[in-house]
Design a protein around this motif. Structure first.
Motif, PDB file in Angstrom:
ATOM      1  N   SER A  71      -1.818 -15.496  18.239  1.00 32.80           N
ATOM      2  CA  SER A  71      -2.923 -15.558  19.200  1.00 32.80           C
ATOM      3  C   SER A  71      -3.100 -14.282  20.012  1.00 32.80           C
ATOM      4  O   SER A  71      -4.139 -14.098  20.648  1.00 32.80           O
ATOM      5  CB  SER A  71      -2.708 -16.739  20.155  1.00 32.80           C
ATOM      6  N   GLN A  72      -2.099 -13.384  20.019  1.00 34.74           N
ATOM      7  CA  GLN A  72      -2.273 -12.152  20.780  1.00 34.74           C
ATOM      8  C   GLN A  72      -3.123 -11.126  20.040  1.00 34.74           C
ATOM      9  O   GLN A  72      -3.479 -10.097  20.606  1.00 34.74           O
ATOM     10  CB  GLN A  72      -0.919 -11.552  21.129  1.00 34.74           C
ATOM     11  N   TYR A  73      -3.450 -11.397  18.791  1.00 34.40           N
ATOM     12  CA  TYR A  73      -4.314 -10.519  18.010  1.00 34.40           C
ATOM     13  C   TYR A  73      -5.622 -11.237  17.674  1.00 34.40           C
ATOM     14  O   TYR A  73      -5.752 -12.448  17.888  1.00 34.40           O
ATOM     15  CB  TYR A  73      -3.622 -10.096  16.707  1.00 34.40           C
ATOM     16  N   CYS A  74      -6.573 -10.487  17.169  1.00 33.60           N
ATOM     17  CA  CYS A  74      -7.834 -11.070  16.703  1.00 33.60           C
ATOM     18  C   CYS A  74      -8.079 -10.558  15.291  1.00 33.60           C
ATOM     19  O   CYS A  74      -8.896  -9.662  15.065  1.00 33.60           O
ATOM     20  CB  CYS A  74      -8.981 -10.698  17.632  1.00 33.60           C
ATOM     21  N   ILE A  75      -7.347 -11.121  14.331  1.00 36.92           N
ATOM     22  CA  ILE A  75      -7.348 -10.645  12.953  1.00 36.92           C
ATOM     23  C   ILE A  75      -7.909 -11.731  12.041  1.00 36.92           C
ATOM     24  O   ILE A  75      -7.476 -12.883  12.096  1.00 36.92           O
ATOM     25  CB  ILE A  75      -5.924 -10.251  12.511  1.00 36.92           C
ATOM     26  N   ILE A  76      -8.875 -11.357  11.220  1.00 32.39           N
ATOM     27  CA  ILE A  76      -9.405 -12.225  10.172  1.00 32.39           C
ATOM     28  C   ILE A  76      -8.929 -11.652   8.854  1.00 32.39           C
ATOM     29  O   ILE A  76      -9.289 -10.528   8.490  1.00 32.39           O
ATOM     30  CB  ILE A  76     -10.946 -12.311  10.198  1.00 32.39           C
ATOM     31  N   SER A  77      -8.082 -12.373   8.148  1.00 31.38           N
ATOM     32  CA  SER A  77      -7.512 -11.878   6.890  1.00 31.38           C
ATOM     33  C   SER A  77      -8.301 -12.428   5.709  1.00 31.38           C
ATOM     34  O   SER A  77      -8.762 -13.574   5.724  1.00 31.38           O
ATOM     35  CB  SER A  77      -6.040 -12.276   6.790  1.00 31.38           C
ATOM     36  N   VAL A  78      -8.436 -11.616   4.660  1.00 32.58           N
ATOM     37  CA  VAL A  78      -9.372 -11.906   3.572  1.00 32.58           C
ATOM     38  C   VAL A  78      -8.714 -11.704   2.217  1.00 32.58           C
ATOM     39  O   VAL A  78      -7.984 -10.734   2.002  1.00 32.58           O
ATOM     40  CB  VAL A  78     -10.617 -10.991   3.675  1.00 32.58           C
ATOM     41  N   THR A  79      -8.989 -12.606   1.306  1.00 34.41           N
ATOM     42  CA  THR A  79      -8.584 -12.438  -0.090  1.00 34.41           C
ATOM     43  C   THR A  79      -9.750 -12.759  -1.016  1.00 34.41           C
ATOM     44  O   THR A  79     -10.741 -13.371  -0.591  1.00 34.41           O
ATOM     45  CB  THR A  79      -7.378 -13.346  -0.425  1.00 34.41           C
ATOM     46  N   GLY A  80      -9.633 -12.357  -2.265  1.00 34.67           N
ATOM     47  CA  GLY A  80     -10.632 -12.696  -3.268  1.00 34.67           C
ATOM     48  C   GLY A  80     -10.188 -13.923  -4.055  1.00 34.67           C
ATOM     49  O   GLY A  80      -8.998 -14.104  -4.333  1.00 34.67           O
ATOM     50  N   LEU A  81     -11.135 -14.756  -4.427  1.00 37.30           N
ATOM     51  CA  LEU A  81     -10.865 -15.966  -5.202  1.00 37.30           C
ATOM     52  C   LEU A  81     -11.690 -15.943  -6.483  1.00 37.30           C
ATOM     53  O   LEU A  81     -12.862 -15.553  -6.466  1.00 37.30           O
ATOM     54  CB  LEU A  81     -11.208 -17.221  -4.393  1.00 37.30           C
TER      55      LEU A  81
END
Length: 490
Positions: A383-393
């Motif tokens: 919660s101390q970061y604002c990261i959206i992590s992404v992968t391909g499907l």
């Protein structure tokens, strides 16, 4: 069709924490406190540490603290007659950096260097991030070893900051950025990236792209001028081997240019669906050189610049394995404070990809879990970061074969259904038709472009889950590969 993917460059960047990255001088990277020459065996940049001063530290305190630290490094020697016994807290009244670095390094080397060989640290240099950020700086020093048959020991990590009165906020080893393989040139300058029609360029939306830079020759004149080279946000270089204006992307697959093109296409496609074609501004920040190499110092500098210039989001098609870095984490927390999301790639399996990218199987090796963590993507749950992590499907229920996935650490997936692409590959106008780009590096800007458009409409959000909600994701009900099985179709 030939496909390829490797760690950090033509695909998702792999940051391997070592202490071998060399930093060179630019106009905003002055060198100070250079020492003498080596006695026998010389190890360049044996010490390679990054420091961040506390916000508000005045210039006199910064200069005195740097002088104290560099003098301590120069004081490291097996020859006691050459030591000046200058301790950590005696350089300037009130300026401290505890513990005593000189004793810390001397004790470490005395345990490793063979008796009689001798050692010393010299060529001590301080390098600064850029003219805009005087709080972040890097320290390098060479190790000299006497005698023969003595292998160079690994450099220890820097000791952490001392009590609250110290001027240093955080410190960590500088990490090298590398790509494990060299790819053939695949650029087709006859196929420029362009946008049909005359879309409106939205001045209030700036997407920061931290990557290998931008190749202006791959974009139509109108797109490059309107998107990259106006509004006071010209591309900037943070690779310390050249001036700030040296932003040219010369990576073999033009990784940064490809990421930028995909982000533009995604933003544009979202705007067309709403009936008003638009494009964002892009802030191209070069933190990796033409060989796909950089370091955590250059990435942190680029993040600092993007945050200070209030971008709407930061695209980070990069990452590193299994060890968080305190200095990068500082800038990740700073971006969260300003509600600037960092859209980060999930990472890939490095090397040549000879099997099908899109089959019905699931490669358990690519499941992110303790012992197999890719950062900063795996910090998406903190919660101390604002990261959206992404992968391909390859489909809502199957990952692309070589890309990382996780129902715990990965925020959202991209199912690539564009008719000009394969399920896990991206075809761009300036990429040779015999090649496709694959990897989470290229799924990531799909989310960045879409999310940038949604932020323009809905404004900033308070946390990563709220940003993901802006994407209007679809969900599956089982076999989750991302948070709650969330994905978009591109």
């Amino acid at each position: 069709m030939k496909k390829f993917l490797s760690g950090l460059r033509g695909k998702t960047l792999l940051i391997i924490f070592t202490t071998t990255a060399a930093l060179m001088q630019t106009s905003c990277h002055p060198r100070i406190n250079k020492g003498g020459g080596p006695p026998t065996n010389q190890v360049s940049n044996w010490i390679n540490w990054n420091f961040v001063f506390k916000d508000g530290t005045d210039s006199a305190t910064r200069a005195a603290t740097i002088s104290s630290i560099t003098n301590q490094i120069r004081n490291v020697s097996s020859d006691t007659s050459k030591r000046n016994n200058q301790g950590a807290n005696t350089a300037v009244a009130g300026i401290r950096y505890s513990p005593d670095i000189s004793n810390y390094l001397t004790s470490y080397l005395q345990k490793i260097i063979k008796k009689g060989n001798g050692f010393s640290l010299n060529a001590v240099e301080a390098h600064f991030c850029s003219c805009h950020d005087s709080l972040l700086w890097n320290l390098t020093s060479d190790l000299s070893i006497g005698g023969s048959g003595q292998s160079a020991p690994n450099s220890p990590p820097p000791p952490g900051p001392g009590p609250s009165g110290d001027a240093i906020l955080t410190v960590d080893s500088n990490g090298a950025v590398t790509s494990p393989s060299t790819l053939p040139p695949v650029i087709d300058y006859a196929g420029l990236f362009s946008i049909n029609g005359n879309p409106e360029v939205v001045d209030t939306v700036v997407l920061g792209i931290i990557d290998t830079g931008i190749d202006p020759g791959l974009f139509s004149t109108g797109v490059f001028h309107d998107v990259f080279a106006s509004g006071g946000i010209e591309p900037v270089n943070f690779v310390p081997t050249g001036p700030s204006t040296d932003f040219k992307d010369i990576d073999p697959v033009r990784h940064g240019s490809a990421v930028a093109a995909i982000a533009l296409s995604s933003f544009y496609a979202a705007s067309v669906k709403d009936g008003r074609p638009r494009l964002p501004r892009l802030m191209a920040l070069r933190a990796l050189d033409g060989t796909g190499m950089g370091n955590t110092f250059s990435v942190s500098c680029a993040m600092s610049y993007a945050i200070r210039h209030r971008v709407k989001l930061i695209n980070a098609s990069l990452g590193y394995w299994n060890a968080q870095n305190n200095v990068i984490d500082h800038y990740l927390r700073l971006s969260a404070t300003h509600h600037i999301p960092v859209v980060a790639a999930a990472g890939n399996e490095p090397g040549q990809h000879t099997q099908s990218l899109c089959d019905a199987g699931t490669n358990a090796h690519n499941l992110l879990r303790p012992g197999n963590m890719f950062y900063p993507a795996c910090q998406s749950i903190d919660s101390q970061y604002c990261i959206i992590s992404v992968t391909g499907l390859s489909s809502p229920e199957h990952p692309c074969r070589y890309q990382n996935y996780s129902s715990r650490y990965i925020s959202v997936g991209v199912v690539n259904k564009d008719t000009s692409n394969s399920c896990c590959g991206f075809s761009l106008s300036f990429i040779n038709k015999n090649y496709q780009l694959d990897g989470s590096s290229f799924a990531t800007p799909v989310i960045s472009g879409e999310l940038g458009y949604r932020i323009m409409l809905k404004g900033r959000q308070s946390n990563p889950a709220s940003y993901v909600d802006l994407l209007n994701t679809k969900k599956i009900t089982h076999n989750f590969l991302t948070w709650n099985g969330q994905y978009i179709t591109y």
